[in-house]
Design an enzyme around this catalytic site. Structure first.
Site, short mmCIF file in Angstrom:
data_model
loop_
_atom_site.label_atom_id
_atom_site.label_comp_id
_atom_site.label_asym_id
_atom_site.label_seq_id
_atom_site.Cartn_x
_atom_site.Cartn_y
_atom_site.Cartn_z
N HIS A 1 -18.50 -10.16 9.75
CA HIS A 1 -17.12 -9.69 9.86
C HIS A 1 -16.24 -10.29 8.75
CE1 HIS A 1 -18.31 -8.82 14.00
NE2 HIS A 1 -17.15 -8.20 14.21
N ASN B 1 -22.28 -17.20 7.28
CA ASN B 1 -21.54 -16.53 8.36
C ASN B 1 -21.39 -17.39 9.60
OD1 ASN B 1 -20.32 -14.30 9.76
ND2 ASN B 1 -22.29 -13.87 10.71
N ASP C 1 -5.40 -18.37 -8.02
CA ASP C 1 -5.54 -17.89 -9.39
C ASP C 1 -7.01 -17.69 -9.76
OD1 ASP C 1 -2.87 -17.68 -10.08
OD2 ASP C 1 -2.75 -19.70 -10.93
N ASP D 1 -4.53 -8.73 -7.63
CA ASP D 1 -3.23 -9.38 -7.69
C ASP D 1 -2.87 -9.79 -6.26
OD1 ASP D 1 -0.72 -10.31 -8.24
OD2 ASP D 1 0.17 -8.35 -8.69
N GLU E 1 -0.11 -20.17 -6.27
CA GLU E 1 -1.42 -19.63 -6.62
C GLU E 1 -2.19 -20.55 -7.55
OE1 GLU E 1 -1.18 -15.61 -7.96
OE2 GLU E 1 -0.48 -14.86 -6.00
#
Length: 281
Positions: free
Chosen positions: A120, A151, A252, A261, A275
């Site tokens: 998921h 997971n 970033d 973005d 970021e």
């Protein structure tokens, strides 16, 4: 003269219809990209109608789906206490019939015998307020082939940490989760695809979590002091007992690797600070 009057009459009749069509054409893509609460922080890839970047805006989460990879590029969702309750896990893995006919609809059996989990992106346990909302997380458009140790171990621990922030600290989270590359590693080797090449196995799994102090405060409430957690984890065995904190990176760096973005609805001056930072709490 008569012809001129006739033309004007036809134009007056046609104009409202033309205007309605034009308005609908202009508004529908915009609505699709911005109206979902799950896209509060932005649409990272500008997902639209492209088969490699197909926007699926569901009540429970938003998806950029890649028909050529057979997996989501990313999934984005809101998490606060209103989404949590006592609905049991449905385990009803199934194809997403909302995909266009030209897009292969991955089935649960496509993962059978591959060794990879149906992993998921938006977790089942993040949608327990109703049975219908929990069931929605089992659509295969919300899944990637994920190494079991990733997971069930380090990835699951981060999911639990996120819910703890919501339940025990009253936070609201906006989470974007995805993958990139090709080549996931199991104990018997590295595999780039499963299901006869229909589903790409990613090399990396990533997640970005924006932590807000107040529910429903939106992107405008994000400041340079807002906590943002970003992780980038290899899709491989051997990380079951790893600490997710060891895989923290900057937003970033994820943008560099994906071309997205992220957090585009946050002011650019704030983005430039949050970021670039790596979470250290």
């Amino acid at each position: 003269m008569k012809k001129s009057k006739f033309s004007k009459t036809i134009l007056l009749i046609a104009l409202p219809a033309i205007s309605l069509i034009l308005v609908s054409y202009l508004q529908n893509p915009l609505t699709a990209q911005t109206s979902s609460v799950h896209l509060t922080m932005g649409n990272p890839s500008g997902a639209n109608t492209s088969y490699s970047n197909l926007l699926l805006s569901k009540s429970q989460y938003a998806v950029s789906y890649n028909c050529y990879r057979g997996t989501p590029n990313w999934v984005s969702w809101q998490l606060n206490t209103s989404w949590l309750g006592s609905a049991p896990r449905q385990d009803d893995f199934r194809a997403d019939t909302t995909l266009p006919s030209g897009c292969y609809r991955v089935t649960s059996s496509d993962y059978s015998g591959s060794g990879f989990d149906r992993g998921h992106m938006a977790p089942s346990a993040d949608r327990t307020n109703t049975i219908a909302n929990n069931s929605a997380t089992f659509l295969m458009t919300n899944m990637i082939p994920q190494a079991p140790d990733n997971n069930q171990g380090v990835w699951a621990n981060l999911e639990n940490y996120c819910r703890d922030l919501v339940v025990n600290q009253g936070k609201e989270l906006y989470i974007i989760s995805g993958s990139y590359g090709a080549g996931g590693t199991l104990s018997n080797g590295t595999f780039s695809t499963i299901a006869g090449g229909k589903v790409t196995v990613p090399a990396r799994t990533w997640k970005v979590i924006v932590v807000l102090n107040r529910p429903n405060s939106g992107a405008a409430s994000v400041t340079t002091s807002t906590r943002v957690i970003a992780v980038n984890i290899p899709n491989t065995q051997g990380v079951r007992y790893a600490n997710w904190r060891d895989y923290r990176v900057s937003v970033d760096s994820i943008e560099v690797n994906t071309g997205y973005d992220l957090l585009s609805n946050v002011s650019t001056t704030t983005q430039s600070v949050i970021e670039a930072r790596v979470d250290n709490l």
